[in-house]
Design a protein around this motif. Sequence first.
Motif, PDB file in Angstrom:
ATOM      1  N   GLN A 174     -32.161  15.344  29.192  1.00 34.14           N
ATOM      2  CA  GLN A 174     -30.760  15.341  28.786  1.00 34.14           C
ATOM      3  C   GLN A 174     -30.632  15.063  27.297  1.00 34.14           C
ATOM      4  N   ASP A 175     -29.526  15.474  26.741  1.00 39.37           N
ATOM      5  CA  ASP A 175     -29.094  15.029  25.429  1.00 39.37           C
ATOM      6  C   ASP A 175     -27.589  14.841  25.501  1.00 39.37           C
ATOM      7  N   GLU A 176     -27.134  13.609  25.263  1.00 41.96           N
ATOM      8  CA  GLU A 176     -25.711  13.264  25.316  1.00 41.96           C
ATOM      9  C   GLU A 176     -25.062  13.316  23.927  1.00 41.96           C
ATOM     10  N   PHE A 177     -25.863  13.564  22.904  1.00 44.18           N
ATOM     11  CA  PHE A 177     -25.388  13.732  21.522  1.00 44.18           C
ATOM     12  C   PHE A 177     -24.621  12.517  21.004  1.00 44.18           C
ATOM     13  N   ALA A 219     -24.370  22.562  30.575  1.00 45.08           N
ATOM     14  CA  ALA A 219     -23.827  22.003  29.344  1.00 45.08           C
ATOM     15  C   ALA A 219     -22.314  21.992  29.445  1.00 45.08           C
ATOM     16  N   ARG A 220     -21.714  20.970  28.871  1.00 51.06           N
ATOM     17  CA  ARG A 220     -20.256  20.873  28.796  1.00 51.06           C
ATOM     18  C   ARG A 220     -19.850  21.245  27.380  1.00 51.06           C
ATOM     19  N   ILE A 221     -19.072  22.311  27.245  1.00 50.25           N
ATOM     20  CA  ILE A 221     -18.859  22.936  25.939  1.00 50.25           C
ATOM     21  C   ILE A 221     -17.389  23.289  25.748  1.00 50.25           C
ATOM     22  N   MET A 222     -16.899  23.119  24.503  1.00 52.87           N
ATOM     23  CA  MET A 222     -15.638  23.693  24.059  1.00 52.87           C
ATOM     24  C   MET A 222     -15.966  24.792  23.065  1.00 52.87           C
ATOM     25  N   ILE A 262     -34.413  26.296  26.041  1.00 51.84           N
ATOM     26  CA  ILE A 262     -32.950  26.358  25.936  1.00 51.84           C
ATOM     27  C   ILE A 262     -32.548  26.666  24.499  1.00 51.84           C
ATOM     28  N   ILE A 263     -31.464  27.434  24.329  1.00 47.74           N
ATOM     29  CA  ILE A 263     -30.929  27.762  23.007  1.00 47.74           C
ATOM     30  C   ILE A 263     -29.416  27.559  23.004  1.00 47.74           C
ATOM     31  N   LEU A 264     -28.909  26.980  21.920  1.00 44.60           N
ATOM     32  CA  LEU A 264     -27.477  26.877  21.638  1.00 44.60           C
ATOM     33  C   LEU A 264     -27.242  27.491  20.267  1.00 44.60           C
ATOM     34  N   ASN A 265     -26.267  28.390  20.148  1.00 43.49           N
ATOM     35  CA  ASN A 265     -25.995  28.956  18.827  1.00 43.49           C
ATOM     36  C   ASN A 265     -24.586  29.515  18.746  1.00 43.49           C
ATOM     37  N   VAL A 271     -26.089  18.361  27.230  1.00 45.70           N
ATOM     38  CA  VAL A 271     -26.947  19.316  27.925  1.00 45.70           C
ATOM     39  C   VAL A 271     -27.799  18.503  28.882  1.00 45.70           C
ATOM     40  N   ARG A 272     -27.840  18.923  30.151  1.00 47.88           N
ATOM     41  CA  ARG A 272     -28.600  18.193  31.170  1.00 47.88           C
ATOM     42  C   ARG A 272     -29.409  19.174  32.008  1.00 47.88           C
ATOM     43  N   VAL A 273     -30.601  18.749  32.386  1.00 44.37           N
ATOM     44  CA  VAL A 273     -31.498  19.580  33.192  1.00 44.37           C
ATOM     45  C   VAL A 273     -31.881  18.779  34.434  1.00 44.37           C
ATOM     46  N   TYR A 274     -31.748  19.407  35.588  1.00 49.53           N
ATOM     47  CA  TYR A 274     -32.080  18.789  36.858  1.00 49.53           C
ATOM     48  C   TYR A 274     -33.188  19.579  37.563  1.00 49.53           C
ATOM     49  N   ALA A 275     -33.904  18.902  38.442  1.00 49.36           N
ATOM     50  CA  ALA A 275     -34.955  19.546  39.232  1.00 49.36           C
ATOM     51  C   ALA A 275     -34.901  19.012  40.662  1.00 49.36           C
TER      52      ALA A 275
END
Length: 286
Positions: free
Chosen positions: A49-52, A131-134, A249-252, A278-282
């Motif tokens: 995860q990254d909570e920024f 990912a939670r995005i605006m 993963i890529i964000l742009n 961004v979160r990754v689950y398995a």
Amino acid sequence: MTSRRVLVALAVSGLGLMSCDPAAGVDNKPETPKPDTVLPDTGWELVWQDEFDGPAGSLPASERWRPEVGGDGWGNGQFEYNTNRAQNASLDGEGHLAITARKERFQGNDYTSARLSTKGRFTHTYGRIEARIMLPAGRGIWPAFWMLGADVDQVGWPECGEIDIMEHRGQIPSIVRSSLHGPGYSGGQNIGREHAVGGGKLQTDFHVYAVEIEPGRVRFMLDETVYFEATPDNLPSGRKWVYDHPFFIILNVAVGGSFVGPPDSSTVFPQTMKVDYVRVYARPTP
């Protein structure tokens, strides 16, 4: 299919491009604790995860993200030069990553932006990536949340596989697209679907974009609505399924390009994509 209730949305077709006024969004992020290690009612366990979280203006964590720098069009005729500067990708001090496209002359290009990936930092094979995005707005603005096969340097594209969790034309306020690119079904011949979001623009609120990847199956969701699911049966006859191996993963945010066309006089700069997490689950190991 997970046990939570989902709706299968119909494909959206025959939609023309339209201009819109860029909207300055405000965060309606609820005051919630950090995510549990298990996503309720699904069996997915959080593995990355990254909570920024961090001071305003600080760069994304280098142990998680690498800036992909350059301005040669990225194979799509894009206009921007992607930099490693805080002006184009940094934390906003309110728990978000801000990726900002700017109109400025830089390294021979007329625009700047950023493209961040987990290549060399993190890859994953099967799981749920969300990912939670605006989203930003404006003609010619092209935000995306996507994945590439980790073997891209060895086998090339599209043999490595590409999973577009979300890409968006900034001039169409309520439409997103998800798609798969692979050998014999890439570019404009990809396997994908567009999805319309009712009740408001994607630029004025945060939404959760997710993909669930299982052996022989990929499903795409927006706010827990499944609107597209693909299996090898969706591929053209004789084509290869290339999604059962590690991806990064890529964000742009791109400016211009084959998917959106160029910006015009109605496009307001700067334009920012805000990423809450961004979160990754398995699935747990038996």
